[in-house]
Design an enzyme around this catalytic site. Structure first.
Site, short mmCIF file in Angstrom:
data_model
loop_
_atom_site.label_atom_id
_atom_site.label_comp_id
_atom_site.label_asym_id
_atom_site.label_seq_id
_atom_site.Cartn_x
_atom_site.Cartn_y
_atom_site.Cartn_z
N SER A 62 0.81 -1.22 0.00
CA SER A 62 0.00 0.00 0.00
C SER A 62 0.84 1.27 0.00
O SER A 62 1.90 1.33 0.63
CB SER A 62 -0.87 -0.01 1.26
N GLU A 78 0.18 3.63 1.72
CA GLU A 78 0.24 4.07 3.12
C GLU A 78 1.62 3.81 3.72
O GLU A 78 1.98 4.39 4.75
CB GLU A 78 -0.83 3.37 3.95
N TYR A 88 -1.65 0.39 10.46
CA TYR A 88 -1.89 -0.26 9.17
C TYR A 88 -0.66 -0.13 8.26
O TYR A 88 -0.19 -1.11 7.69
CB TYR A 88 -3.12 0.38 8.49
P1 NDP Z 1 -11.40 -4.89 1.62
O1 NDP Z 1 -11.41 -4.34 2.99
O2 NDP Z 1 -12.55 -4.59 0.70
O3 NDP Z 1 -11.25 -6.48 1.70
C1 NDP Z 1 -10.47 -7.09 2.67
C2 NDP Z 1 -10.64 -8.59 2.56
O4 NDP Z 1 -9.82 -9.23 3.55
C3 NDP Z 1 -12.08 -9.09 2.80
O5 NDP Z 1 -12.37 -10.12 1.89
C4 NDP Z 1 -12.00 -9.64 4.22
O6 NDP Z 1 -12.94 -10.66 4.47
C5 NDP Z 1 -10.59 -10.23 4.20
N1 NDP Z 1 -10.05 -10.50 5.53
C6 NDP Z 1 -10.03 -9.67 6.60
N2 NDP Z 1 -9.46 -10.28 7.65
C7 NDP Z 1 -9.11 -11.53 7.24
C8 NDP Z 1 -8.50 -12.63 7.87
N3 NDP Z 1 -8.13 -12.57 9.15
N4 NDP Z 1 -8.30 -13.76 7.16
C9 NDP Z 1 -8.69 -13.83 5.85
N5 NDP Z 1 -9.28 -12.81 5.20
C10 NDP Z 1 -9.49 -11.67 5.89
O7 NDP Z 1 -10.02 -4.41 0.94
P2 NDP Z 1 -9.71 -4.04 -0.60
O8 NDP Z 1 -10.31 -5.06 -1.47
O9 NDP Z 1 -9.98 -2.61 -0.82
O10 NDP Z 1 -8.12 -4.18 -0.63
C11 NDP Z 1 -7.49 -5.43 -0.94
C12 NDP Z 1 -6.09 -5.44 -0.36
O11 NDP Z 1 -5.33 -4.37 -0.93
C13 NDP Z 1 -6.02 -5.23 1.15
O12 NDP Z 1 -4.94 -5.99 1.63
C14 NDP Z 1 -5.74 -3.75 1.29
O13 NDP Z 1 -5.10 -3.47 2.52
C15 NDP Z 1 -4.83 -3.53 0.09
N6 NDP Z 1 -4.81 -2.19 -0.46
C16 NDP Z 1 -5.98 -1.59 -0.80
C17 NDP Z 1 -5.97 -0.34 -1.35
C18 NDP Z 1 -7.25 0.32 -1.76
O14 NDP Z 1 -7.21 1.53 -2.02
N7 NDP Z 1 -8.34 -0.40 -1.89
C19 NDP Z 1 -4.71 0.40 -1.57
C20 NDP Z 1 -3.51 -0.38 -1.26
C21 NDP Z 1 -3.58 -1.62 -0.71
P3 NDP Z 1 -14.45 -10.32 5.06
O15 NDP Z 1 -15.31 -10.10 3.85
O16 NDP Z 1 -14.78 -11.55 5.82
O17 NDP Z 1 -14.33 -9.09 5.92
P1 GDP Z 2 -6.83 5.82 3.34
O1 GDP Z 2 -6.02 6.72 2.47
O2 GDP Z 2 -6.52 4.38 3.16
O3 GDP Z 2 -6.82 6.22 4.77
O4 GDP Z 2 -8.35 5.94 2.76
P2 GDP Z 2 -9.66 6.66 3.34
O5 GDP Z 2 -10.63 6.69 2.21
O6 GDP Z 2 -10.12 6.01 4.61
O7 GDP Z 2 -9.19 8.14 3.71
C1 GDP Z 2 -8.65 9.01 2.74
C2 GDP Z 2 -8.46 10.40 3.35
O8 GDP Z 2 -9.74 10.99 3.60
C3 GDP Z 2 -7.71 10.40 4.69
O9 GDP Z 2 -6.77 11.45 4.67
C4 GDP Z 2 -8.79 10.70 5.70
O10 GDP Z 2 -8.34 11.41 6.86
C5 GDP Z 2 -9.70 11.62 4.88
N1 GDP Z 2 -11.06 11.70 5.42
C6 GDP Z 2 -11.70 12.84 5.75
N2 GDP Z 2 -12.90 12.57 6.27
C7 GDP Z 2 -13.04 11.22 6.27
C8 GDP Z 2 -14.08 10.34 6.69
O11 GDP Z 2 -15.13 10.73 7.18
N3 GDP Z 2 -13.84 8.99 6.51
C9 GDP Z 2 -12.69 8.52 5.95
N4 GDP Z 2 -12.54 7.20 5.78
N5 GDP Z 2 -11.69 9.34 5.57
C10 GDP Z 2 -11.86 10.67 5.73
#
Ligand code: NDP
Ligand code: GDP
Length: 327
Positions: free
Chosen positions: A128, A130, A152
């Protein structure tokens, strides 16, 4: 021979789009799902895409190495995509230990399971932006020093380095995709883009009166998840494993993103937006801006969806959801 892919996090946003992408390419797709008290599998995203019956499910959890070993032994995958995580930055301050275990150690468990049971399987780690946190360079690329700003980010950084170490120690085909924020109609409702499009749809339909947000000055490099899962697949098709930044190369403030959503439905942002100090985080990542040059040069990949187009697609999907609920 049909290729087999094993996906952790298949019920999440990226897991659903990746499963759809791989099914279209002719893969046998297996997903690891964790047990919950809900009836059946939390497969609403797979259902939204109409692919819930095309995927095979296997019980497991990233913090249970034995379950991952059993899954790898059963599936004998050619490719493993590790997308499972506690993925929400704000929650990582509330549950730092769980975040470390699932998001940091979980990928190590998966790497161990592969090393023991199927060492020639190719591995993708969902890293990520992040990890860049308090940015050390204006444009972040694969060589930019990391400075995570949340539990995270720190957990993801550990998993990233474990991926690099398994590649270098054991010669495994393990790649780390450093993906910048990517969104879609399937994004979790707690993330800011989806929170905004969901609220704007409800306000438009007269079901909600205000939208409460925290720091709207933060800037992100936002792309579309549908584009980004293709980059994951491309990484595993390369002869050599590597690390890649995946981003659009453009950054936009939360405020501008909110304006796009309100403008689309013909409403004034200032009439509905409330800044809530409780929603500010203990530490903020002020700005992220990726340099996707390596992904373009090596993978031939670039983002195809603009932020305004994506936000409009998300508002439309939320209007449909909330209109349907009205009936
Ligand atoms: P989501 O939060 O939508 O999905 C997370 C998934 O992980 C869900 O299927 C969840 O299952 C599963 N999960 C959570 N805990 C466990 C566990 N203990 N064992 C097995 N599975 C588990 O995330 P995204 O699809 O948005 O992101 C996919 C990956 O990419 C993540 O690792 C995220 O951190 C990373 N990422 C995402 C970005 C983004 O902008 N979307 C940016 C950079 C990295 P359940 O449905 O049961 O909760
Ligand atoms: P992140 O980049 O993985 O933390 O993705 P988020 O979508 O959770 O947040 C993106 C940015 O939006 C961060 O800088 C947050 O502080 C800002 N933000 C401002 N208001 C909110 C809110 O109400 N919810 C979330 N999730 N983010 C917020």
């Amino acid at each position: 021979m049909t290729k087999r892919a094993l996906i952790t996090g298949i019920t999440g946003q990226d897991g659903a789009y990746l499963a759809q992408n791989l099914l279209a390419k002719g893969y046998d797709v297996w997903g690891i799902v964790r047990r919950s008290s809900h009836f059946g599998i939390a497969d609403h995203r797979l259902r939204w895409l109409g692919i819930e019956h095309d995927v095979q499910y296997i019980d497991g959890n990233l913090i249970d190495l034995s379950s991952l070993l059993r899954a790898v032994n059963t599936v004998e995958p050619d490719e493993v995509y590790n997308l499972g995580a506690q993925s929400y930055v704000a929650s990582s301050w509330q549950q730092p230990v769980l975040t470390a275990q699932v998001t940091g150690v979980g990928p190590t468990n998966m790497l161990e399971a592969i090393r023991i049971a199927k060492p020639d399987a190719r591995f993708y780690q969902a890293s990520s932006s992040e990890m860049f946190g308090l940015i050390q360079e204006a444009h972040q690329n694969e060589k930019t020093p990391f400075y995570p700003r949340s539990p995270y980010g720190a957990a993801k950084l550990f998993a990233h380095w474990m991926t690099v170490n398994y590649r270098e120690s054991y010669g495994m085909h393990a790649s780390s995709g450093i993906l910048f924020n990517h969104e879609s109609p399937l994004r979790g409702i707690e993330f800011v883009t989806r929170k905004v499009t969901d609220a704007v749809a409800q306000i438009k339909l007269g079901k909600l009166k205000e939208l409460r947000l925290g720091n709207i000055d933060a800037k992100r490099d936002w792309g579309h998840a549908r584009d980004y899962v293709e980059a994951m697949w491309l990484m595993l098709q390369q002869d050599k494993p590597d690390d890649y930044v995946v981003a659009t190369g453009q950054t936009t403030s939360v405020r501008e993103m909110v304006e796009i959503a309100f403008d689309y439905v013909g409403l004034e942002m200032d009439d509905y937006l409330v800044i809530d100090p409780h929603l500010f985080r203990p530490a903020e990542v002020d700005i992220l801006l990726g340099d996707p040059g390596k992904a373009k040069a090596m993978l031939g990949w670039s983002a195809t969806t603009s932020l305004p187009d994506m936000i409009r697609e998300m508002v439309d999907a939320d209007l449909v959801r909330h209109s349907a609920n009205a009936g």
